[in-house]
Design a protein around this motif. Structure first.
Motif, PDB file in Angstrom:
ATOM      1  N   ARG A  25       8.978   4.427  12.348  1.00  0.00           N
ATOM      2  CA  ARG A  25      10.313   4.711  12.555  1.00  0.00           C
ATOM      3  C   ARG A  25      11.231   3.545  11.893  1.00  0.00           C
ATOM      4  O   ARG A  25      10.791   2.594  11.889  1.00  0.00           O
ATOM      5  CB  ARG A  25      10.438   5.041  13.867  1.00  0.00           C
ATOM      6  N   ASP A  26      12.534   3.662  11.970  1.00  0.00           N
ATOM      7  CA  ASP A  26      13.762   2.824  11.658  1.00  0.00           C
ATOM      8  C   ASP A  26      13.431   1.685  12.555  1.00  0.00           C
ATOM      9  O   ASP A  26      13.607   1.646  13.590  1.00  0.00           O
ATOM     10  CB  ASP A  26      15.005   3.231  11.700  1.00  0.00           C
ATOM     11  N   GLY A  27      13.331   0.210  11.575  1.00  0.00           N
ATOM     12  CA  GLY A  27      13.279  -0.899  12.502  1.00  0.00           C
ATOM     13  C   GLY A  27      12.172  -1.274  13.079  1.00  0.00           C
ATOM     14  O   GLY A  27      12.021  -2.369  13.711  1.00  0.00           O
ATOM     15  N   GLU A  28      10.976  -0.323  12.977  1.00  0.00           N
ATOM     16  CA  GLU A  28       9.674  -0.861  13.319  1.00  0.00           C
ATOM     17  C   GLU A  28       8.865  -1.654  12.646  1.00  0.00           C
ATOM     18  O   GLU A  28       8.764  -1.350  11.137  1.00  0.00           O
ATOM     19  CB  GLU A  28       8.806   0.622  13.809  1.00  0.00           C
ATOM     20  N   ILE A  29       7.962  -2.437  12.849  1.00  0.00           N
ATOM     21  CA  ILE A  29       7.127  -3.365  12.169  1.00  0.00           C
ATOM     22  C   ILE A  29       5.628  -2.894  12.787  1.00  0.00           C
ATOM     23  O   ILE A  29       5.333  -2.880  13.613  1.00  0.00           O
ATOM     24  CB  ILE A  29       7.087  -4.759  12.541  1.00  0.00           C
ATOM     25  N   HIS A  30       4.787  -2.352  11.834  1.00  0.00           N
ATOM     26  CA  HIS A  30       3.426  -1.919  11.890  1.00  0.00           C
ATOM     27  C   HIS A  30       2.614  -2.767  11.318  1.00  0.00           C
ATOM     28  O   HIS A  30       2.453  -3.052  10.047  1.00  0.00           O
ATOM     29  CB  HIS A  30       3.272  -0.342  11.638  1.00  0.00           C
ATOM     30  N   ALA A  31       1.301  -2.926  11.841  1.00  0.00           N
ATOM     31  CA  ALA A  31       0.330  -3.881  11.379  1.00  0.00           C
ATOM     32  C   ALA A  31      -0.743  -2.851  10.957  1.00  0.00           C
ATOM     33  O   ALA A  31      -1.112  -2.173  11.915  1.00  0.00           O
ATOM     34  CB  ALA A  31      -0.187  -4.719  12.059  1.00  0.00           C
ATOM     35  N   LEU A  32      -1.575  -2.961   9.893  1.00  0.00           N
ATOM     36  CA  LEU A  32      -2.597  -2.083   9.585  1.00  0.00           C
ATOM     37  C   LEU A  32      -3.905  -3.234   9.455  1.00  0.00           C
ATOM     38  O   LEU A  32      -3.673  -4.062   8.507  1.00  0.00           O
ATOM     39  CB  LEU A  32      -2.345  -1.646   8.418  1.00  0.00           C
ATOM     40  N   MET A  33      -4.842  -2.959   9.967  1.00  0.00           N
ATOM     41  CA  MET A  33      -5.987  -3.865   9.939  1.00  0.00           C
ATOM     42  C   MET A  33      -7.253  -3.037   9.846  1.00  0.00           C
ATOM     43  O   MET A  33      -7.165  -1.888   9.943  1.00  0.00           O
ATOM     44  CB  MET A  33      -6.115  -4.803  11.310  1.00  0.00           C
ATOM     45  N   GLY A  34      -8.278  -3.706   9.133  1.00  0.00           N
ATOM     46  CA  GLY A  34      -9.445  -2.927   8.906  1.00  0.00           C
ATOM     47  C   GLY A  34     -10.285  -3.870   7.900  1.00  0.00           C
ATOM     48  O   GLY A  34      -9.957  -5.051   7.340  1.00  0.00           O
ATOM     49  N   THR A  35     -11.512  -3.253   7.633  1.00  0.00           N
ATOM     50  CA  THR A  35     -12.558  -3.981   7.045  1.00  0.00           C
ATOM     51  C   THR A  35     -12.279  -3.850   5.557  1.00  0.00           C
ATOM     52  O   THR A  35     -11.356  -3.027   5.363  1.00  0.00           O
ATOM     53  CB  THR A  35     -13.908  -3.737   7.353  1.00  0.00           C
ATOM     54  N   ASN A  36     -12.651  -4.829   4.668  1.00  0.00           N
ATOM     55  CA  ASN A  36     -12.957  -4.584   3.262  1.00  0.00           C
ATOM     56  C   ASN A  36     -13.242  -3.126   2.791  1.00  0.00           C
ATOM     57  O   ASN A  36     -14.313  -2.823   3.415  1.00  0.00           O
ATOM     58  CB  ASN A  36     -13.596  -5.587   2.560  1.00  0.00           C
ATOM     59  N   GLY A  37     -12.494  -2.653   1.755  1.00  0.00           N
ATOM     60  CA  GLY A  37     -12.979  -1.353   1.354  1.00  0.00           C
ATOM     61  C   GLY A  37     -12.570  -0.214   2.396  1.00  0.00           C
ATOM     62  O   GLY A  37     -12.893   0.936   2.151  1.00  0.00           O
ATOM     63  N   ALA A  38     -11.686  -0.437   3.433  1.00  0.00           N
ATOM     64  CA  ALA A  38     -11.454   0.755   4.422  1.00  0.00           C
ATOM     65  C   ALA A  38     -10.441   1.613   3.815  1.00  0.00           C
ATOM     66  O   ALA A  38     -10.212   2.676   4.332  1.00  0.00           O
ATOM     67  CB  ALA A  38     -11.006  -0.155   5.706  1.00  0.00           C
ATOM     68  N   GLY A  39      -9.595   1.001   2.756  1.00  0.00           N
ATOM     69  CA  GLY A  39      -8.546   2.019   2.190  1.00  0.00           C
ATOM     70  C   GLY A  39      -7.071   1.336   2.396  1.00  0.00           C
ATOM     71  O   GLY A  39      -6.155   2.191   2.346  1.00  0.00           O
ATOM     72  N   LYS A  40      -7.077   0.255   2.960  1.00  0.00           N
ATOM     73  CA  LYS A  40      -5.549  -0.381   3.418  1.00  0.00           C
ATOM     74  C   LYS A  40      -4.772  -0.735   2.007  1.00  0.00           C
ATOM     75  O   LYS A  40      -3.637  -0.160   2.056  1.00  0.00           O
ATOM     76  CB  LYS A  40      -5.792  -1.817   4.056  1.00  0.00           C
ATOM     77  N   SER A  41      -5.500  -1.344   1.254  1.00  0.00           N
ATOM     78  CA  SER A  41      -4.637  -1.364  -0.095  1.00  0.00           C
ATOM     79  C   SER A  41      -4.494   0.002  -0.749  1.00  0.00           C
ATOM     80  O   SER A  41      -3.238   0.022  -1.436  1.00  0.00           O
ATOM     81  CB  SER A  41      -5.513  -2.419  -1.079  1.00  0.00           C
ATOM     82  N   THR A  42      -5.255   0.728  -0.763  1.00  0.00           N
ATOM     83  CA  THR A  42      -5.315   2.108  -1.482  1.00  0.00           C
ATOM     84  C   THR A  42      -3.736   2.767  -0.927  1.00  0.00           C
ATOM     85  O   THR A  42      -3.120   3.396  -1.414  1.00  0.00           O
ATOM     86  CB  THR A  42      -6.413   3.239  -1.194  1.00  0.00           C
ATOM     87  N   LEU A  43      -3.687   2.728   0.707  1.00  0.00           N
ATOM     88  CA  LEU A  43      -2.833   3.226   1.235  1.00  0.00           C
ATOM     89  C   LEU A  43      -1.473   2.780   0.568  1.00  0.00           C
ATOM     90  O   LEU A  43      -0.441   3.631   0.509  1.00  0.00           O
ATOM     91  CB  LEU A  43      -2.736   3.189   2.660  1.00  0.00           C
ATOM     92  N   SER A  44      -1.279   1.597   0.498  1.00  0.00           N
ATOM     93  CA  SER A  44       0.077   0.818   0.055  1.00  0.00           C
ATOM     94  C   SER A  44       0.247   1.212  -1.379  1.00  0.00           C
ATOM     95  O   SER A  44       1.250   1.474  -1.787  1.00  0.00           O
ATOM     96  CB  SER A  44      -0.081  -0.545   0.220  1.00  0.00           C
ATOM     97  N   ASN A  45      -0.699   1.517  -2.429  1.00  0.00           N
ATOM     98  CA  ASN A  45      -0.361   1.654  -3.600  1.00  0.00           C
ATOM     99  C   ASN A  45      -0.277   2.964  -3.534  1.00  0.00           C
ATOM    100  O   ASN A  45       0.571   3.592  -4.612  1.00  0.00           O
ATOM    101  CB  ASN A  45      -1.942   1.520  -4.465  1.00  0.00           C
ATOM    102  N   VAL A  46      -0.655   3.858  -2.734  1.00  0.00           N
ATOM    103  CA  VAL A  46      -0.213   5.451  -2.859  1.00  0.00           C
ATOM    104  C   VAL A  46       1.297   5.354  -2.581  1.00  0.00           C
ATOM    105  O   VAL A  46       2.115   6.342  -3.265  1.00  0.00           O
ATOM    106  CB  VAL A  46      -1.075   6.240  -1.903  1.00  0.00           C
ATOM    107  N   ILE A  47       1.802   4.887  -1.681  1.00  0.00           N
ATOM    108  CA  ILE A  47       3.028   4.859  -0.918  1.00  0.00           C
ATOM    109  C   ILE A  47       3.926   4.397  -2.278  1.00  0.00           C
ATOM    110  O   ILE A  47       4.955   4.933  -2.244  1.00  0.00           O
ATOM    111  CB  ILE A  47       3.275   3.779   0.241  1.00  0.00           C
ATOM    112  N   VAL A  48       3.717   3.371  -2.859  1.00  0.00           N
ATOM    113  CA  VAL A  48       4.778   2.870  -4.220  1.00  0.00           C
ATOM    114  C   VAL A  48       4.443   3.570  -5.250  1.00  0.00           C
ATOM    115  O   VAL A  48       5.017   3.578  -6.265  1.00  0.00           O
ATOM    116  CB  VAL A  48       4.440   1.263  -4.049  1.00  0.00           C
ATOM    117  N   GLY A  49       3.262   4.610  -5.439  1.00  0.00           N
ATOM    118  CA  GLY A  49       3.298   5.372  -6.398  1.00  0.00           C
ATOM    119  C   GLY A  49       2.434   4.572  -7.686  1.00  0.00           C
ATOM    120  O   GLY A  49       2.672   5.111  -8.825  1.00  0.00           O
ATOM    121  N   ASN A  50       1.456   3.967  -7.503  1.00  0.00           N
ATOM    122  CA  ASN A  50       0.567   3.520  -8.672  1.00  0.00           C
ATOM    123  C   ASN A  50      -0.224   4.609  -9.024  1.00  0.00           C
ATOM    124  O   ASN A  50      -0.848   5.317  -8.440  1.00  0.00           O
ATOM    125  CB  ASN A  50      -0.625   2.311  -7.612  1.00  0.00           C
ATOM    126  N   PRO A  51      -0.039   4.864 -10.480  1.00  0.00           N
ATOM    127  CA  PRO A  51      -0.766   5.975 -10.998  1.00  0.00           C
ATOM    128  C   PRO A  51      -2.037   6.175 -11.014  1.00  0.00           C
ATOM    129  O   PRO A  51      -2.820   7.246 -11.348  1.00  0.00           O
ATOM    130  CB  PRO A  51      -0.056   5.970 -12.359  1.00  0.00           C
TER     131      PRO A  51
END
Length: 245
Positions: A25-51
């Motif tokens: 929501r507006d104004g919220e800071i969320h932290a995302l943690m997890g092991t290597n290969g869990a999908g954290k960077s994949t999620l960020s790339n999907v959000i910004v539209g990496n083809p």
């Protein structure tokens, strides 16, 4: 602000995200943690539209807009910014020209007049002071010859100029010593506002000592498996991830 439901995504034919649900929501800071290969960077790339990343199911809405129907440029103009884990160098392209083009492209998308050269240079000087970045870095090519810490400071500088409403910090603490980490975190904190939200992706508690999240999520094997308050990050620091599985 950001509403993700049942998100599935793959890269190079391999499924990485397997049903992610996330609301920021507006104004919220969320932290995302997890092991290597869990999908954290994949999620960020999907959000910004990496083809490179293909969404196979689910929905992503940003401020009521269907994000998956928008180009990467449209997502940026809408107010999404990602600070990369490994910022790239762009030899021969000056920081000043690069950022003036980026700022004016967003202003055009928002039906605002482009900044004149004198106004933009004034904005550059004011922003340098705000995020405490060496003016010599701004006069060089984008990230060329920068140290790891300088690249991360430069990302925060770019963020300050573009004034996004949603920021993704993808392992911004990677490779930073304590002093550089503090400078980067303090620069980000100066930019926070009631309408500014962020997703902070990290392996470690130390970044979250400076950028304090409202909510912490754990992503394992392509799914968010646990969500709690800031104390969850400290518990992970002490116990690792095995107890969550």
């Amino acid at each position: 602000m950001l509403e993700i439901r049942n998100l599935h995504a793959r890269v190079e034919g391999k499924e990485i995200l397997k049903g992610v649900d996330l609301t920021i929501r507006d104004g919220e800071i969320h932290a995302l943690m997890g092991t290597n290969g869990a999908g954290k960077s994949t999620l960020s790339n999907v959000i910004v539209g990496n083809p490179k990343y293909e969404v196979t199911d689910g929905t992503v809405f940003f401020d009521g807009q269907d994000l998956l129907k928008m180009s990467p440029e449209e997502r940026s103009h809408a107010g999404i910014f990602m600070s990369f884990q490994l910022p790239v160098e762009i030899p021969g392209v000056s920081m000043t020209n690069f950022m003036r083009a980026a700022v004016n492209a967003r202003r055009e998308a928002l039906s605002q007049e482009p900044l004149k050269a004198t106004d933009f240079l004034r904005l550059i000087r004011d922003t340098q002071k705000l995020v405490n970045i060496d003016k010599r870095l701004v006069s060089r090519s984008v990230n060329e010859g920068f140290s790891g810490g300088e690249k991360k400071r430069n990302e925060i500088f770019q963020m300050a100029l573009l004034q996004p409403t949603f920021c993704i910090l993808d392992e911004t603490d990677s490779g930073l010593d304590v002093d550089a980490l503090r400078v980067v975190a303090e620069g980000f904190n100066k930019l926070r506002g009631d309408k500014t939200s962020a997703l902070v992706i990290t392996h470690y508690q130390r970044l979250l000592d400076y950028i304090r999240p409202d909510i912490v999520h754990v992503l394992l094997d392509g799914r968010i498996v646990k969500t709690a308050g800031p104390d969850l990050a400290r518990e992970i620091e002490e116990r690792g991830f095995d107890w969550i599985r």
